[in-house]
Design an enzyme around this catalytic site. Structure first.
Site, short mmCIF file in Angstrom:
data_model
loop_
_atom_site.label_atom_id
_atom_site.label_comp_id
_atom_site.label_asym_id
_atom_site.label_seq_id
_atom_site.Cartn_x
_atom_site.Cartn_y
_atom_site.Cartn_z
N ASP A 1 -3.65 -4.93 -9.50
CA ASP A 1 -2.76 -4.38 -8.56
C ASP A 1 -2.73 -3.06 -7.97
OD1 ASP A 1 -0.16 -5.59 -6.99
OD2 ASP A 1 0.43 -3.55 -7.74
N ASN B 1 0.88 2.75 3.05
CA ASN B 1 1.08 2.02 4.37
C ASN B 1 2.30 2.89 5.06
OD1 ASN B 1 -0.85 -0.16 4.21
ND2 ASN B 1 0.76 -1.43 3.08
N HIS C 1 -0.58 0.72 8.38
CA HIS C 1 -1.08 -0.76 7.76
C HIS C 1 -2.92 -0.58 8.10
CE1 HIS C 1 2.20 -2.58 6.25
NE2 HIS C 1 2.60 -2.16 7.35
N ASP D 1 -5.49 -0.78 5.18
CA ASP D 1 -6.69 -2.06 5.19
C ASP D 1 -7.73 -1.17 4.79
OD1 ASP D 1 -4.83 -3.65 5.74
OD2 ASP D 1 -5.51 -4.03 7.73
N GLU E 1 -2.01 -6.57 -2.01
CA GLU E 1 -2.70 -5.61 -2.63
C GLU E 1 -2.90 -5.80 -4.10
OE1 GLU E 1 1.75 -4.29 -2.53
OE2 GLU E 1 0.34 -4.66 -1.03
N ARG F 1 -13.69 -0.49 -16.90
CA ARG F 1 -14.45 -0.16 -15.71
C ARG F 1 -14.06 -0.44 -14.36
NH1 ARG F 1 -19.26 -3.02 -17.73
NH2 ARG F 1 -18.56 -4.69 -16.47
#
Length: 253
Positions: free
Chosen positions: A123, A131, A136, A140, A166, A186
């Site tokens: 997340d 945002n 937005h 993106d 997300e 990683r």
């Protein structure tokens, strides 16, 4: 077209031979001489009829073969188009990862085949702030960078999906607990290395929190998601930019 002509010519001459042979035997045996009319009747009639009929039959046969070939080609093209549409329908438009439904289907299918593996939920941290601050479209762009970082972090053959705005998931096929921790770290480091500059030259940090669980025997998909989500919540609660992986569901309870 030439092969139709040659085939029909072969049939025609064979018909002439088949007509002449009994004529040369039967007519003399009946005491008649073979005159010009008999010769013409025995040669021209079978020649014309057999050649025309043979040519038409071979032409029709060729048309049927061509129609079958066209049908097979169209069927193959339709099947390929169907596969492309099915593939497109299973993918998230922006990242190219599996969409939510397709990822859960892949996870469920993997659980039916093997008990080994691990599930990670990834997340993006503080993404609402990006945002709200930049819009937005810029958000993106950041998500795409994060998605690419996740792809770099996983192993070949692992399955990735975008399951929310997300929020991403990674199914680590056959991974042990140690491998899952290593992959999660990683991914976290790959995202942390991103230099995201939405405006001017000022860099905006991007980080992710990761919760994961190894796939215990007979665990259902809903149980695995719930357990991994609990680990994700703990990573968020402990300050974000952190990965927490458990060995099995009993430890996540």
């Amino acid at each position: 077209m030439n092969h139709i002509f040659l085939k029909s010519a072969g049939i025609a001459f064979a018909s002439v031979a088949a007509s002449l042979l009994p004529t040369l035997i039967v007519v003399p045996a009946m005491g008649f001489s073979i005159n010009r009319t008999i010769w013409l009747t025995s040669t021209l009639c079978p020649l014309v009829l057999a050649w025309g009929t043979g040519a038409y039959a071979f032409w029709q046969s060729e048309r049927v073969k061509n129609a079958h070939r066209d049908l097979a080609r169209n069927h193959a093209q339709l099947a390929a188009a169907h596969r492309r549409l099915a593939e497109k329908a299973s993918r998230d438009d922006m990242t190219g990862m599996l969409n939510r439904e397709s990822f859960f289907a892949a996870l469920d299918g993997s659980r039916r085949k093997s008990d080994r593996g691990a599930l990670l939920i990834v997340d993006a941290d503080h993404f609402k702030t990006i945002n709200d601050s930049y819009g937005h479209l810029i958000g993106d762009d950041a998500l795409l960078l994060i998605a690419k970082a996740i792809e770099r972090g996983v192993r070949s053959g692992d399955v990735l999906g975008r399951i929310g705005g997300e929020e991403f998931c990674a199914l680590l096929i056959g991974a042990t607990e140690h491998e899952a921790r290593r992959v999660a770290e990683r991914i976290r480091r790959e995202v942390e290395r991103i230099r995201f500059r939405p405006v001017d030259e000022r860099s905006v940090p991007l980080t992710v929190s990761i919760g994961g669980i190894t796939c215990g025997r007979d665990a259902a998909v809903s149980e695995l998601m719930r357990a991994a989500d609990q680990r994700l919540y703990e990573a968020k609660h402990r300050g974000r930019n952190l990965s927490i992986i458990d060995r099995d569901i009993s430890e996540a309870a």
